[in-house]
Motif scaffolding. Structure first.
Motif, mmCIF file in Angstrom:
data_model
loop_
_atom_site.group_PDB
_atom_site.id
_atom_site.type_symbol
_atom_site.label_atom_id
_atom_site.label_comp_id
_atom_site.label_asym_id
_atom_site.label_seq_id
_atom_site.Cartn_x
_atom_site.Cartn_y
_atom_site.Cartn_z
ATOM 1 N N LEU C 39 0.837 -1.203 0.000
ATOM 2 C CA LEU C 39 0.000 0.000 0.000
ATOM 3 C C LEU C 39 0.874 1.256 0.000
ATOM 4 C CD1 LEU C 39 -2.719 1.463 0.269
ATOM 5 C CD2 LEU C 39 -2.575 1.148 2.732
ATOM 6 N N ARG C 42 2.606 1.825 -3.357
ATOM 7 C CA ARG C 42 1.698 2.290 -4.409
ATOM 8 C C ARG C 42 1.269 3.738 -4.172
ATOM 9 N NH1 ARG C 42 -2.029 -3.135 -4.980
ATOM 10 N NH2 ARG C 42 -0.549 -4.341 -6.210
ATOM 11 N N GLU C 43 1.054 4.083 -2.901
ATOM 12 C CA GLU C 43 0.657 5.462 -2.599
ATOM 13 C C GLU C 43 1.750 6.428 -3.022
ATOM 14 O OE1 GLU C 43 -2.541 5.091 1.095
ATOM 15 O OE2 GLU C 43 -0.397 5.203 1.525
ATOM 16 N N GLN C 45 3.991 5.889 -5.348
ATOM 17 C CA GLN C 45 4.014 5.866 -6.808
ATOM 18 C C GLN C 45 2.922 6.768 -7.379
ATOM 19 O OE1 GLN C 45 3.667 1.845 -8.131
ATOM 20 N NE2 GLN C 45 4.295 2.319 -10.228
ATOM 21 N N LEU C 46 1.735 6.699 -6.752
ATOM 22 C CA LEU C 46 0.601 7.486 -7.241
ATOM 23 C C LEU C 46 0.871 8.987 -7.102
ATOM 24 C CD1 LEU C 46 -2.358 7.476 -8.276
ATOM 25 C CD2 LEU C 46 -3.082 7.591 -5.896
#
Lengths: 239, 161, 65
Positions: C39, C42-43, C45-46
């Motif tokens: 998580l 990905r956060e 990366q976002l």
């Protein structure tokens, strides 16, 4: 219902819920482990080995519960094409697989001293092994397609077909002669466990349930963020 | 809206048919899934020849005889019939009179020669003090199904510490 | 001290009881850590992706003159 199921709304309310789930999980495991390992009595037949029950039974219950939740979410995703339902189903699978693995391993560690064997091919043990393979099959099928929508649909059908295994696991000990004993807690005539052992078991089961909800929320958030990344990448490439 | 209903009907009918198929399958395979046979099954089956089978039931009260070394003889009963068992080897910790047992081996001249003996425990869990108190109060039979299954047979002789 | 030894021995079943609890702790903690790290990754990366997308959107507007 759909008010909470919108992915962006889910991010918001699950974000507020996460610290509470984490706190509840840690607290319940703390009390549950104290009761299971220290405060609860040994069994009149099995002695101290009965303490394995406090991890084995919740793991086995959650393995089944998680499968029903996964198949239910998969069905909602399949019928109503709800994106969050597909995500919940996908996020449940590894948690359920972990619970099933734990039920099998702790069961073997309990079976060796009590029954005299790590493993037998009786109806209960075999059907739980099938459950483990169903989880693995679901995970593999879900990620086997380039298009996540097709993966979700194909694996949802597998999850629904595998649903027949759930009553077989539950009732295998009543329908056939098995080495595994029949149910102790959810049975006609009430639990056959003394309250001094039933309460620690129920607390550990509550801890496992909170753990499931916590990890599920984290994994669902992870999947939503992954979807956003994918959407942004597409925009970057074609927009 | 219409496609949604179509899919719902499809899934519902599919699950219904699947459940029906599973129920038929379960009733068809019946006893072949059984992990062991009871002594009554054994008596009804006639000549088994040299087939390896498992027989399960309760260890009959007062039937355990220790031979030399690790040889042990006992009777497995389902309270209707019983079969004598002979076994050489280490017994599991739960092996006791009045407790469940599953033996694997061959029937030779009316005696079951076991290669492996597994214990089977019942679904009753309680602390030793409670078991002791129940026994003294004479209300033991009300606790748990297994004592009913044992036909209100007398207590396991050494079933507590 | 002696009571600690009897606790660890678990009436002779220690070598079954402790591995059962250890494997449970290991698997549950491992899955939790893996989920949290995925998580977090990905956060990050976002937000990186969103930042570069915002800059890209602003630049052509400024470079037009």
């Amino acid at each position: 219902m759909t008010r909470f199921a919108n992915p962006n709304r889910f991010l918001r309310w699950s974000g507020r819920l996460l610290p509470w789930l984490a706190a509840a999980t840690i607290l319940l495991f703390g009390v549950g482990l104290y009761l299971a390992l220290i405060a609860s009595p040994p069994d009149y037949q099995q002695g101290e080995s009965v303490r394995i029950m406090y991890v084995h039974v919740p793991a086995a219950w959650m393995a089944l519960f998680c499968y029903v939740a996964m198949a239910g979410a998969a069905a909602v995703g399949l019928i109503w094409r709800h994106p969050l339902a597909d995500i919940v189903a996908k996020a449940s699978a590894p948690i359920g697989a972990a619970f099933t693995l734990l039920a099998l391993v702790t069961g073997a560690l309990w079976g060796k001293p009590m029954w005299g064997t790590w493993w037998v091919w009786d109806a209960r043990l075999t059907s739980v092994l099938v459950l483990f393979f169903l989880y693995l099959g679901y995970i593999a099928l879900n990620s086997a397609f380039d298009d996540p929508g097709r993966g979700a649909r194909a694996s949802a059908i597998l999850a629904l077909v595998g649903l027949v295994n759930v009553p077989i696991i539950k009732f295998s000990v009543d329908w056939w002669y098995t080495l595994h004993q029949p149910a102790s807690v959810i049975r006609a005539g009430g639990p056959a466990i003394h309250p001094s052992m039933l309460w620690p078991l129920l607390l550990m089961a509550a801890a496992f349930t909170c753990y499931y909800l916590w990890v599920l929320a984290v994994r669902v958030r992870g999947e939503i963020v992954a979807h956003k990344i994918r959407a942004l990448r597409l925009r970057q490439a074609y927009g | 809206m219409k496609r949604k209903h179509k899919r719902l009907t499809f899934v519902a009918v599919g699950l219904g048919l699947l459940g029906l198929a599973a129920a038929l399958f379960v009733s068809a395979i019946g006893d072949s899934v059984a992990f062991f046979h009871s002594p009554s099954d054994l008596a009804n089956q006639g000549d088994l020849g040299d087939r390896r089978i498992r027989v399960g039931g309760l260890v009959e009260e007062g039937s355990i005889e220790r031979g030399h070394g690790t040889e042990v003889r006992f009777r497995v009963t389902d309270l209707a019939r019983s079969v004598p068992v002979v076994y050489v080897g280490i017994l599991p910790d739960l092996f006791r009179e009045g407790q469940g047992v599953v033996a694997q081996g061959r029937l030779r001249g009316g005696v079951f020669v076991a290669e492996e003996v597994l214990a089977r425990h019942d679904e009753t869990y309680m602390p030793p003090e409670v078991a002791e108190a129940l026994k003294q109060a004479g209300t033991w039979q009300h606790m748990g199904q297994h004592m009913e299954a044992a036909g209100a047979a007398s207590m396991p002789a050494d079933g507590y510490q | 001290m002696e009571s600690l030894v009897t606790f660890v021995e678990m009436g002779g079943y220690g070598r079954f009881v402790w591995p059962a609890f250890a494997v449970t702790a290991l698997v549950l903690a491992g899955l939790l850590v893996q989920s949290l790290r995925t998580l977090k990754g990905r956060e990050a990366q976002l937000s990186l992706l969103q930042g570069s997308l915002d800059r890209a959107r602003r630049r052509p507007a400024g470079a037009g003159r």
